[in-house]
Write an enzyme that holds these catalytic residues in place. Structure first.
Site, short mmCIF file in Angstrom:
data_model
loop_
_atom_site.label_atom_id
_atom_site.label_comp_id
_atom_site.label_asym_id
_atom_site.label_seq_id
_atom_site.Cartn_x
_atom_site.Cartn_y
_atom_site.Cartn_z
N ILE A 299 0.90 -1.22 -0.26
CA ILE A 299 0.61 -0.19 0.25
C ILE A 299 0.86 1.31 0.13
O ILE A 299 0.58 2.22 -0.50
CB ILE A 299 -0.50 -0.73 1.26
CG1 ILE A 299 -1.88 -1.28 1.26
CG2 ILE A 299 -1.75 1.81 1.37
CD1 ILE A 299 -2.86 -1.12 2.47
N THR B 1 -5.11 5.71 7.27
CA THR B 1 -5.74 4.56 6.36
C THR B 1 -5.26 3.50 6.80
O THR B 1 -5.70 1.80 6.01
CB THR B 1 -5.41 4.96 5.16
OG1 THR B 1 -3.86 4.48 4.25
CG2 THR B 1 -6.63 5.84 4.40
N SER B 2 -4.15 2.93 7.69
CA SER B 2 -3.95 2.02 8.66
C SER B 2 -4.57 1.33 8.94
O SER B 2 -5.03 0.10 9.50
CB SER B 2 -2.33 1.83 8.58
OG SER B 2 -1.64 0.90 9.02
N ARG B 3 -4.19 1.65 10.97
CA ARG B 3 -4.88 1.18 12.14
C ARG B 3 -4.81 2.11 12.84
O ARG B 3 -3.66 2.80 13.28
CB ARG B 3 -3.50 0.00 12.73
CG ARG B 3 -4.16 -1.39 12.08
CD ARG B 3 -5.27 -2.51 12.01
NE ARG B 3 -5.27 -3.63 11.28
CZ ARG B 3 -6.07 -3.53 9.92
NH1 ARG B 3 -6.14 -2.62 9.02
NH2 ARG B 3 -6.14 -4.69 9.45
N ASP C 227 -9.44 7.14 8.90
CA ASP C 227 -10.31 6.29 7.82
C ASP C 227 -10.37 5.00 9.00
O ASP C 227 -10.79 4.17 8.85
CB ASP C 227 -9.69 5.73 6.27
CG ASP C 227 -10.95 4.39 6.47
OD1 ASP C 227 -11.90 4.69 6.15
OD2 ASP C 227 -10.51 3.76 5.84
N GLU D 147 -12.60 2.33 17.74
CA GLU D 147 -13.39 1.57 16.12
C GLU D 147 -14.23 0.89 16.51
O GLU D 147 -15.90 0.39 15.99
CB GLU D 147 -13.21 1.93 14.75
CG GLU D 147 -12.33 0.73 14.53
CD GLU D 147 -11.65 0.65 13.22
OE1 GLU D 147 -11.55 -0.33 12.43
OE2 GLU D 147 -10.58 1.99 12.81
N HIS E 49 -13.57 3.39 8.24
CA HIS E 49 -12.57 2.41 7.32
C HIS E 49 -13.21 1.78 6.26
O HIS E 49 -14.04 0.36 5.91
CB HIS E 49 -12.40 1.39 8.73
CG HIS E 49 -11.71 -0.08 8.72
ND1 HIS E 49 -11.38 0.03 9.79
CD2 HIS E 49 -11.25 -0.12 7.39
CE1 HIS E 49 -10.16 -1.18 9.46
NE2 HIS E 49 -9.46 -1.46 7.90
N GLN E 50 -13.28 2.68 5.04
CA GLN E 50 -13.36 2.40 4.23
C GLN E 50 -12.99 2.49 2.71
O GLN E 50 -13.15 1.79 2.07
CB GLN E 50 -14.95 3.97 3.04
CG GLN E 50 -14.52 4.11 3.22
CD GLN E 50 -15.13 5.34 2.84
OE1 GLN E 50 -16.12 6.38 3.68
NE2 GLN E 50 -15.18 5.26 1.37
N ALA E 51 -11.80 2.37 3.25
CA ALA E 51 -9.92 2.93 2.34
C ALA E 51 -10.06 1.67 1.50
O ALA E 51 -10.00 1.41 0.42
CB ALA E 51 -9.10 2.52 2.51
N PHE E 52 -10.02 0.42 2.15
CA PHE E 52 -10.41 -1.17 0.61
C PHE E 52 -11.31 -1.17 0.22
O PHE E 52 -11.68 -2.08 -0.49
CB PHE E 52 -10.75 -1.86 2.17
CG PHE E 52 -11.70 -2.46 2.92
CD1 PHE E 52 -12.50 -4.03 2.06
CD2 PHE E 52 -12.61 -1.51 3.62
CE1 PHE E 52 -14.33 -3.94 3.30
CE2 PHE E 52 -13.67 -2.37 4.81
CZ PHE E 52 -14.01 -3.20 3.77
#
Length: 341
Positions: free
Chosen positions: A164, A241-243, A267, A272, A304-307
């Protein structure tokens, strides 16, 4: 009938499932013929009891697979824990090894999906397109408060240069940015593309924008903290956008209040699991930190929508099924990065 006799070696129990999980996994199961059982609830010590006669569990980022859960899985004769994600910080791998339970993951599905979302967050925060969209819908065509900056020529620091991070670097280079990177091992391909590998402190000191693409572990937990924020440029932009655990939330809130952090795009969020992937529009959210973050005009939160692209979900389903099939037939997986235990 004994529990061992009733065990279905072809049955997968899915946890934390959403409608799209069912859509994609059911679609691609036609080529595998597994028996699928879906639970919307999170896997944790209280919900392990839902598993009946399944030898495989499929979990996601916010499921809790600690030693207590793994011991209960072993009692239920579960043989495989299949993560339908890349991160595995929520799994006690030592406990899995102790009980001889295989653990696999999806090490790469669509790196571009996450990398592109990170850049989308940068552009949105900078050019304030989310605010412009709402403003124009109210027939307000004023440009006041929408001033941004040229991304061209700015320095972007990338922490973590796996698939990534590497994909994100290519995007940043395409915008004409100077790209710095930090990782334990330098990537020769990225260096040839024009990326400069530097120390972590140099990332913090020199970057106009910092984007996090590293896994969460003991070394990276709260890598964004008071000390690192103090090293950063005034009005720095931070993207995660990781953790969620990479950021010490209280320190970032303080940095935003002081104006040290000019923009924040997340994200992911440390707490969360109590919020994301749920509709809480009619609830009173008890998490004061996320409420405070969302109150800042220069903070952008996505859940958490990056994926979340068609290509990524297709790959997640196919790779997860192939991982399970390989473990059931040979006990191994061709892609060594996919097998954790």
């Amino acid at each position: 009938m004994s529990s061992s006799a009733a065990l279905n070696t072809n049955k997968i129990a899915f946890f934390s499932t959403q409608a799209y999980d069912k859509t994609f996994f059911n679609k691609y199961n036609k080529d595998f013929d597994f028996q699928l059982e879906f639970f919307e609830t999170q896997l944790n010590p209280q919900t392990v009891s839902l598993i009946e006669n399944a030898s495989i569990v499929c979990v996601f980022v916010n499921d809790i697979i600690n030693a207590t859960v793994i011991e209960q899985l072993a009692e239920k004769k579960v043989k495989i824990i299949a993560l339908r994600c890349a991160g595995f910080n929520n799994v006690d791998l030592e406990a899995a090894k102790k009980y001889n339970i295989k653990v696999c993951r999806v090490p790469a599905y669509s790196p571009q999906a996450v990398a592109e979302h990170a850049m989308a967050m940068i552009l949105t925060l900078n050019r304030k397109t989310h605010k412009a969209y709402n403003r124009v819908r109210e027939q307000n065509f004023s440009l006041n408060g929408l001033l941004g900056f040229d991304l061209f020529g700015k320095t972007i620091g990338i922490i973590g240069t796996g698939n990534i991070g590497k994909a994100f670097a290519k995007i940043a280079l395409g915008f004409g940015c100077k790209v710095l990177a930090y990782d334990i091992i330098e990537n020769d391909e990225m260096v040839k593309d024009g990326v400069s590998f530097v120390t972590l402190d140099e990332i913090f000191k020199s970057s106009d924008i910092i984007s996090l693409h590293c896994p969460l572990n003991n070394q990276t937990k709260h890598i964004i903290n008071k000390k690192s924020i103090d090293l950063m440029k005034e009005h720095v932009m931070i993207i995660n956008t990781s953790r969620g655990g990479l950021i010490e939330t209280a320190c970032v809130i303080e940095g935003l209040k002081q104006g040290k952090i000019g923009y924040l795009g997340i994200d992911v969020y440390e707490q969360e699991e109590k919020l994301f992937f749920r509709d809480l529009s009619e609830d009173i959210i008890q998490d004061d930190d996320i409420q405070r973050l969302m109150s800042f005009p220069n903070v952008l939160v996505t859940a958490h929508q990056a994926f979340f692209t068609n290509e990524a979900l297709t790959q997640i389903a196919l790779i997860t099924f192939n991982n399970i099939k390989s473990l059931l037939t040979t006990g191994e997986i061709e892609n060594k990065a996919a097998l954790l235990v």
